[in-house]
Design a protein around this motif. Structure first.
Motif, PDB file in Angstrom:
ATOM      1  N   ALA A 492       0.920  -1.381  -0.318  1.00 19.22           N
ATOM      2  CA  ALA A 492       0.099   0.198  -0.185  1.00 19.22           C
ATOM      3  C   ALA A 492       0.650   0.885   0.078  1.00 19.22           C
ATOM      4  CB  ALA A 492      -0.823   0.037   1.406  1.00 19.22           C
ATOM      5  N   GLY A 493       1.965   1.225  -0.191  1.00 11.54           N
ATOM      6  CA  GLY A 493       3.452   2.268   0.131  1.00 11.54           C
ATOM      7  C   GLY A 493       4.085   2.638   1.276  1.00 11.54           C
ATOM      8  N   GLY A 494       4.640   1.699   2.126  1.00  8.98           N
ATOM      9  CA  GLY A 494       4.867   1.866   3.273  1.00  8.98           C
ATOM     10  C   GLY A 494       6.418   1.229   2.733  1.00  8.98           C
ATOM     11  N   CYS A 495       7.417   2.184   3.423  1.00  7.84           N
ATOM     12  CA  CYS A 495       8.523   1.518   3.729  1.00  7.84           C
ATOM     13  C   CYS A 495       8.747   1.079   4.912  1.00  7.84           C
ATOM     14  CB  CYS A 495      10.222   2.582   3.994  1.00  7.84           C
ATOM     15  SG  CYS A 495      11.035   2.550   3.511  1.00  7.84           S
ATOM     16  N   LEU A 496       9.743  -0.909   4.992  1.00  9.72           N
ATOM     17  CA  LEU A 496       9.770  -1.396   5.828  1.00  9.72           C
ATOM     18  C   LEU A 496      11.156  -1.232   6.129  1.00  9.72           C
ATOM     19  CD1 LEU A 496       9.006  -3.422   8.187  1.00  9.72           C
ATOM     20  CD2 LEU A 496       8.703  -5.248   6.371  1.00  9.72           C
ATOM     21  N   ILE A 497      11.452  -1.254   6.751  1.00  8.11           N
ATOM     22  CA  ILE A 497      13.252  -1.755   7.022  1.00  8.11           C
ATOM     23  C   ILE A 497      13.647  -3.198   7.760  1.00  8.11           C
ATOM     24  CG2 ILE A 497      15.777  -0.763   8.079  1.00  8.11           C
ATOM     25  CD1 ILE A 497      14.829   1.920   7.157  1.00  8.11           C
ATOM     26  N   LEU A 498      14.209  -4.137   7.331  1.00  8.96           N
ATOM     27  CA  LEU A 498      14.063  -5.324   8.961  1.00  8.96           C
ATOM     28  C   LEU A 498      15.579  -5.105   8.946  1.00  8.96           C
ATOM     29  CD1 LEU A 498      11.453  -7.743   6.410  1.00  8.96           C
ATOM     30  CD2 LEU A 498      11.130  -7.032   8.587  1.00  8.96           C
ATOM     31  N   GLY A 499      16.225  -6.332  10.180  1.00  2.00           N
ATOM     32  CA  GLY A 499      17.673  -6.620  10.630  1.00  2.00           C
ATOM     33  C   GLY A 499      17.440  -7.751   9.884  1.00  2.00           C
ATOM     34  N   CYS A 500      18.566  -7.871  10.983  1.00  2.00           N
ATOM     35  CA  CYS A 500      19.392  -9.780  10.670  1.00  2.00           C
ATOM     36  C   CYS A 500      18.304 -10.057  11.939  1.00  2.00           C
ATOM     37  CB  CYS A 500      21.359  -9.286  11.316  1.00  2.00           C
ATOM     38  SG  CYS A 500      21.120  -9.189  13.112  1.00  2.00           S
ATOM     39  N   ARG A 501      18.751 -11.530  10.934  1.00  2.00           N
ATOM     40  CA  ARG A 501      17.948 -12.922  12.142  1.00  2.00           C
ATOM     41  C   ARG A 501      16.318 -12.872  11.627  1.00  2.00           C
ATOM     42  NH1 ARG A 501      20.671 -16.204  12.216  1.00  2.00           N
ATOM     43  NH2 ARG A 501      21.231 -15.368  10.887  1.00  2.00           N
ATOM     44  N   THR A 502      16.480 -11.639  10.507  1.00  3.59           N
ATOM     45  CA  THR A 502      14.372 -11.785  10.140  1.00  3.59           C
ATOM     46  C   THR A 502      14.648 -13.062  10.169  1.00  3.59           C
ATOM     47  OG1 THR A 502      14.424  -9.724   9.914  1.00  3.59           O
ATOM     48  CG2 THR A 502      12.533 -10.992   9.125  1.00  3.59           C
ATOM     49  N   GLY A 503      12.738 -13.754  10.684  1.00  2.23           N
ATOM     50  CA  GLY A 503      12.308 -14.614   9.592  1.00  2.23           C
ATOM     51  C   GLY A 503      13.054 -16.283  10.599  1.00  2.23           C
ATOM     52  N   GLN A 504      14.077 -16.310  11.566  1.00  2.00           N
ATOM     53  CA  GLN A 504      14.463 -17.429  11.762  1.00  2.00           C
ATOM     54  C   GLN A 504      13.743 -18.840  12.724  1.00  2.00           C
ATOM     55  OE1 GLN A 504      17.892 -16.686  14.000  1.00  2.00           O
ATOM     56  NE2 GLN A 504      17.654 -18.651  15.828  1.00  2.00           N
ATOM     57  N   LYS A 505      12.935 -18.250  13.133  1.00  2.00           N
ATOM     58  CA  LYS A 505      11.969 -19.401  13.986  1.00  2.00           C
ATOM     59  C   LYS A 505      10.222 -18.810  14.181  1.00  2.00           C
ATOM     60  CE  LYS A 505      15.096 -18.321  18.653  1.00  2.00           C
ATOM     61  NZ  LYS A 505      14.994 -17.717  20.260  1.00  2.00           N
ATOM     62  N   LEU A 523       8.733 -11.361  -0.311  1.00  2.00           N
ATOM     63  CA  LEU A 523       8.588 -10.099  -0.333  1.00  2.00           C
ATOM     64  C   LEU A 523      10.120  -9.350  -0.444  1.00  2.00           C
ATOM     65  CD1 LEU A 523       7.077  -6.821   0.908  1.00  2.00           C
ATOM     66  CD2 LEU A 523       7.359  -7.111   3.220  1.00  2.00           C
ATOM     67  N   THR A 524      10.519 -10.133   0.627  1.00  2.00           N
ATOM     68  CA  THR A 524      12.410  -8.823   0.482  1.00  2.00           C
ATOM     69  C   THR A 524      12.905  -9.529  -1.082  1.00  2.00           C
ATOM     70  OG1 THR A 524      12.733 -11.176   1.417  1.00  2.00           O
ATOM     71  CG2 THR A 524      12.005  -9.420   2.209  1.00  2.00           C
ATOM     72  N   GLN A 525      12.561 -10.692  -0.959  1.00  2.00           N
ATOM     73  CA  GLN A 525      12.886 -11.708  -2.313  1.00  2.00           C
ATOM     74  C   GLN A 525      14.872 -11.154  -2.138  1.00  2.00           C
ATOM     75  OE1 GLN A 525      12.515  -9.963  -6.374  1.00  2.00           O
ATOM     76  NE2 GLN A 525       9.587  -9.429  -5.005  1.00  2.00           N
ATOM     77  N   THR A 526      15.550 -11.761  -0.919  1.00  2.00           N
ATOM     78  CA  THR A 526      16.789 -12.078  -0.828  1.00  2.00           C
ATOM     79  C   THR A 526      17.111 -13.529   0.385  1.00  2.00           C
ATOM     80  OG1 THR A 526      15.528 -10.885   1.458  1.00  2.00           O
ATOM     81  CG2 THR A 526      16.656  -9.829  -0.209  1.00  2.00           C
ATOM     82  N   ASP A 527      18.100 -14.237   0.549  1.00  2.00           N
ATOM     83  CA  ASP A 527      18.116 -15.011   1.256  1.00  2.00           C
ATOM     84  C   ASP A 527      19.737 -14.744   1.998  1.00  2.00           C
ATOM     85  OD1 ASP A 527      19.066 -17.411   1.501  1.00  2.00           O
ATOM     86  OD2 ASP A 527      18.785 -18.393  -0.638  1.00  2.00           O
ATOM     87  N   VAL A 528      19.512 -15.246   3.093  1.00  2.00           N
ATOM     88  CA  VAL A 528      20.544 -14.973   3.688  1.00  2.00           C
ATOM     89  C   VAL A 528      21.135 -16.941   3.420  1.00  2.00           C
ATOM     90  CG1 VAL A 528      21.869 -14.735   6.264  1.00  2.00           C
ATOM     91  CG2 VAL A 528      19.305 -13.797   5.720  1.00  2.00           C
ATOM     92  N   LYS A 529      22.870 -16.227   3.013  1.00  2.00           N
ATOM     93  CA  LYS A 529      23.052 -17.467   3.134  1.00  2.00           C
ATOM     94  C   LYS A 529      24.215 -17.825   4.130  1.00  2.00           C
ATOM     95  CE  LYS A 529      22.229 -17.797  -1.476  1.00  2.00           C
ATOM     96  NZ  LYS A 529      21.703 -19.044  -2.246  1.00  2.00           N
ATOM     97  N   GLY A 591       5.226   0.480  -2.663  1.00  2.00           N
ATOM     98  CA  GLY A 591       6.087   0.636  -1.468  1.00  2.00           C
ATOM     99  C   GLY A 591       7.446  -0.192  -1.663  1.00  2.00           C
ATOM    100  N   LYS A 592       8.012  -0.291  -0.788  1.00  2.00           N
ATOM    101  CA  LYS A 592       9.350  -0.646  -0.737  1.00  2.00           C
ATOM    102  C   LYS A 592       9.804  -2.037   0.987  1.00  2.00           C
ATOM    103  CE  LYS A 592      12.138   3.509  -0.416  1.00  2.00           C
ATOM    104  NZ  LYS A 592      13.461   4.329  -0.641  1.00  2.00           N
ATOM    105  N   VAL A 593      10.739  -2.350   0.772  1.00  5.22           N
ATOM    106  CA  VAL A 593      11.802  -2.789   1.906  1.00  5.22           C
ATOM    107  C   VAL A 593      12.710  -3.075   1.662  1.00  5.22           C
ATOM    108  CG1 VAL A 593      10.950  -5.355   1.273  1.00  5.22           C
ATOM    109  CG2 VAL A 593      10.999  -5.439   3.188  1.00  5.22           C
ATOM    110  N   LEU A 594      13.325  -2.821   3.002  1.00  2.00           N
ATOM    111  CA  LEU A 594      14.830  -2.560   2.918  1.00  2.00           C
ATOM    112  C   LEU A 594      15.249  -4.026   3.914  1.00  2.00           C
ATOM    113  CD1 LEU A 594      13.958   0.497   2.021  1.00  2.00           C
ATOM    114  CD2 LEU A 594      16.397   1.177   3.241  1.00  2.00           C
ATOM    115  N   HIS A 595      16.215  -4.414   3.118  1.00  2.00           N
ATOM    116  CA  HIS A 595      17.129  -6.356   3.808  1.00  2.00           C
ATOM    117  C   HIS A 595      18.222  -5.181   4.608  1.00  2.00           C
ATOM    118  CE1 HIS A 595      16.777 -10.861   4.785  1.00  2.00           C
ATOM    119  NE2 HIS A 595      17.404  -9.625   5.989  1.00  2.00           N
ATOM    120  N   PHE A 596      18.721  -4.942   5.526  1.00  2.00           N
ATOM    121  CA  PHE A 596      19.624  -5.208   6.525  1.00  2.00           C
ATOM    122  C   PHE A 596      20.992  -6.348   6.568  1.00  2.00           C
ATOM    123  CE2 PHE A 596      21.798  -2.373   9.657  1.00  2.00           C
ATOM    124  CZ  PHE A 596      23.495  -2.072   9.295  1.00  2.00           C
ATOM    125  N   GLY A 597      21.311  -6.558   6.346  1.00  2.00           N
ATOM    126  CA  GLY A 597      22.082  -7.678   7.335  1.00  2.00           C
ATOM    127  C   GLY A 597      22.921  -7.642   8.430  1.00  2.00           C
TER     128      GLY A 597
END
Length: 685
Positions: A492-505, A523-529, A591-597
């Motif tokens: 809907a247009g919000g900006c979400l900023i996520l930090g490390c360890r998101t979705g571990q549990k 949503l993030t289209q990222t993968d923690v290697k 909107g957009k999401v920023l995934h920060f490691g």
């Protein structure tokens, strides 16, 4: 959507906590008259006075408080009456020792302090219901009573409970949640270290173990159980009071403490929430010396932001007025000249419309003889009383902004699952606590006000869209419900900023067998290697972002891009993962999401706020030094700017546009000097 707040004050007002049982009856009228002369027109009474109503079981005497309330009504003083359940009397604990809370090893807490009971004793629940019913039935229609406080500081002193009653209630809680032992064993991972349960009677609240190690999934459920027990105890009392109180009178309790879903307690039990604010705990001599970058008393603005998330227009039931301490612990200094005003304005700036000072006169007996009030033992007028009078004049001058809404530039997202998980998971605690502290610090020193935004069962996307930017630092535990509302927010247009360890549990606290960020991966289209703590032997790790070297904190997830809408904004510029993605931005809907490691620091948070366009929203109005806090409250299109100086030295601010000084009603612009601990409130034209 959460329930609406059911009570709001119709103006700014001051109060104090008063204990008629501590003082000679001849002082009552004089005390109330002195209060009124200095702007206090509401008092809280009764919360520790069970024996004044029920001196022996089943024997009820109402004369003491009737006599006092007669004087209060003659003097036109408003009263908040406290239920006395925080201090069960000696006759009760002697006759019914099963009401006592216990240490982890099962040793009961004995009579002689406070909050030595447990919420789950059927006997205590019954006796509390009786005393609350008798008090509410007898006093509920008194004209002077305007509100009721339930108990005192739920989960203060202790927020864990280990009595036999708690074990019995815990088993019921678990049976209702899991239905079968197979489901419980699966949720708790009891196959690990042979903890499998075959009978419900084998399950207890946590008990002493080797190295004090615990099953983390059991403890997470236990913490949920403690919270539910406290809420149920509060609801027991509020349901009774509602039968007898006048329609316009409110029900509250004073908080805010741990292992307790305060939002649920507000929604299910209370009309309005009140907080106990003691900013000089920052200077408590029992702790390590505080450093300037810890913000000292200014840190209490973080607590006030959390209170505001529970109840936007809250009250302060206990506001700092003197030095603090018991005879056994906590030595905190007296407020310096100007700090009483500063701390009261800190509370009002963050949304308080009622401020009650603790206490009217310092106790001459008991544990709290060093928990100083407005007046000291000698009962003479003093500088604190004079400062109270000035606070009264200030609240009268700014009274028009009562009910105004605090204006935040962004939200810091929290949820109880992750708060409670971080209490028992040392890895989670290490970076969650640090990141939240640094996000708040960045908000303060960069004059970018923030709200706490809790993801609750009923939170919907409209609530989240009140914030253009949300930072959800380290949501290790994710649920389908939270993931979905976050996706809706971004879409809907919000900006979400996520930090490390998101979705571990998952919700049980078990690690999921899928790539992080787990449920938010689409949503993030990222993968923690891979991932690592930044070890003590390592140098600080940075990422290169827009030609800047930006620190990535104390834990690093090494990211990879997995979708077409994601782009790498920054790469690690040191350590063995140099050159690999540290920050990824993904477009999603509007909107957009920023995934920060990494984890959050005050410096990288400033960069995030700048990148997302919310940094320093008031800079066109005023130039304010870092030593000062700015806050804005808005009502019916009118804006009120607070500037609070926490420093012992005067500070210069520059008003860039004409504004009204709410004290003098003069139009001012240009340079203004704030005295040490000085405060100003301006209305924006």
């Amino acid at each position: 959507m959460r329930n609406a707040q059911n009570f709001k004050w119709d103006g700014l007002s001051l109060g104090t906590c008063y204990y008629p049982e501590h003082w000679d009856q001849n002082l009552w009228r004089e005390d109330l008259q002195r209060m009124k002369e200095n702007g206090i027109f509401t008092i809280r009474i009764g919360e520790f006075a069970w024996s004044k109503i029920e001196p022996r079981e089943g024997e009820f005497t109402f004369g003491f408080f009737d006599s006092f309330l007669d004087v209060a009504e003659e003097e036109g003083m408003k009263v908040i009456f406290g239920t006395p359940t925080a201090t069960p009397p000696a006759w009760l604990t002697r006759k019914y020792p099963e009401v006592l809370n216990c240490r982890l090893d099962g040793t009961p807490f004995r009579h002689g302090m406070r909050r030595h009971y447990n919420y789950n004793s059927p006997v205590y629940q019954k006796l509390c219901a009786v005393i609350v019913e008798k008090a509410a039935e007898h006093y509920g229609q008194r004209p002077c009573i305007v509100g009721w406080q339930i108990d005192n500081e739920m989960n203060c002193e202790v927020d864990v409970f280990y009595s036999e009653s708690d074990t019995a209630a815990f088993r019921i809680f678990l049976k209702e949640k899991y239905q079968t032992l197979d489901a419980l064993n699966q949720a708790w991972g009891t196959v690990f270290w042979n903890q499998t349960y075959t009978e419900w009677e084998e399950i207890y609240v946590p008990r002493p173990t080797v190295h004090d190690s615990t099953n983390p999934h059991q403890v997470l459920d236990y913490t949920r159980f403690v919270s539910e027990s406290a809420v149920r105890f509060c609801r027991l009392q509020s349901d009774i009071i509602r039968k007898y109180k006048k329609p316009q009178d409110f029900i509250t309790t004073n908080g805010m403490f741990g292992n307790l879903d305060n939002h649920k307690m507000q929604d299910e039990c209370l009309d309005v929430y009140t907080y106990d604010s003691y900013p000089n705990f920052a200077y408590c001599l029992c702790e390590d010396p505080k450093h300037s970058d810890d913000l000292n008393d200014r840190k209490w603005s973080r607590n006030l932001a959390e209170v505001r998330s529970i109840c936007p227009h809250f009250g302060i039931m206990e506001q700092q007025s003197g030095a603090n301490g018991w005879n056994t612990r906590m030595e905190a200094p007296a407020p310096k000249p100007g700090q009483m005003m500063l701390w009261a304005m800190q509370s009002i700036a963050h949304g308080a419309d009622y401020v009650s000072f603790f206490r009217w006169r310092t106790a001459v007996m008991g544990t709290e003889i060093y928990w100083h009030g407005i007046l000291d033992y000698d009962n003479r007028d003093n500088r604190k009383l004079s400062e109270l009078n000035r606070i009264w004049k200030r609240t009268e001058a700014i009274n028009e902004m009562a009910g105004a809404k605090y204006q935040a530039a962004f939200g810091l997202v929290r949820d109880y699952d992750n708060i409670w998980d971080a209490q028992l998971d040392a890895w989670h605690m290490r970076f969650a606590k640090k990141s939240e502290k640094e996000i708040f610090t960045a908000s303060q020193i960069n004059h970018t006000p923030m709200d706490m935004v809790y993801l609750l069962e009923g939170t919907d996307v409209e609530e989240l869209l009140a914030y253009p930017v949300l930072i959800y630092p380290h949501p290790l535990i994710l649920t389908e419900r939270r993931a979905e509302v976050l996706k809706q927010y971004v879409e809907a247009g919000g900006c979400l900023i996520l930090g490390c360890r998101t979705g571990q549990k998952d919700e049980t606290g078990k690690c999921v067998m899928q790539p992080m960020p787990g449920l938010l991966l689409p949503l993030t289209q990222t993968d923690v290697k891979e991932y690592t703590f930044v070890g003590p032997a390592d140098d600080a790790v940075y990422m290169e972002w827009e030609d800047k070297q930006v620190e990535t904190g104390l834990f690093n997830d090494i990211l990879a891009v997995t979708g077409p809408d994601a782009r790498v904004l920054a790469k690690y510029s040191s350590n063995y993962y140099e050159g690999r993605p540290a920050l990824v931005e993904t477009a999603w809907g509007k909107g957009k999401v920023l995934h920060f490691g990494g984890t959050f620091t005050r410096d990288n948070v400033k960069e995030f706020l700048d990148h997302t366009g919310v940094l320093k929203p008031f800079e066109e109005l005023a130039e304010v030094p870092k030593a000062c806090e700015t806050a804005m409250r808005v009502k019916e299109g009118r804006k009120y700017l607070f500037v609070l100086n926490y420093d012992k030295e005067p500070q210069k601010i520059v008003l860039k546009v004409p504004v009204m000084d709410m004290d003098t009603k003069d139009e001012v612009q240009g340079s203004v000097m704030l005295n040490a601990y000085g405060t100003k409130v301006y209305r924006i034209f």
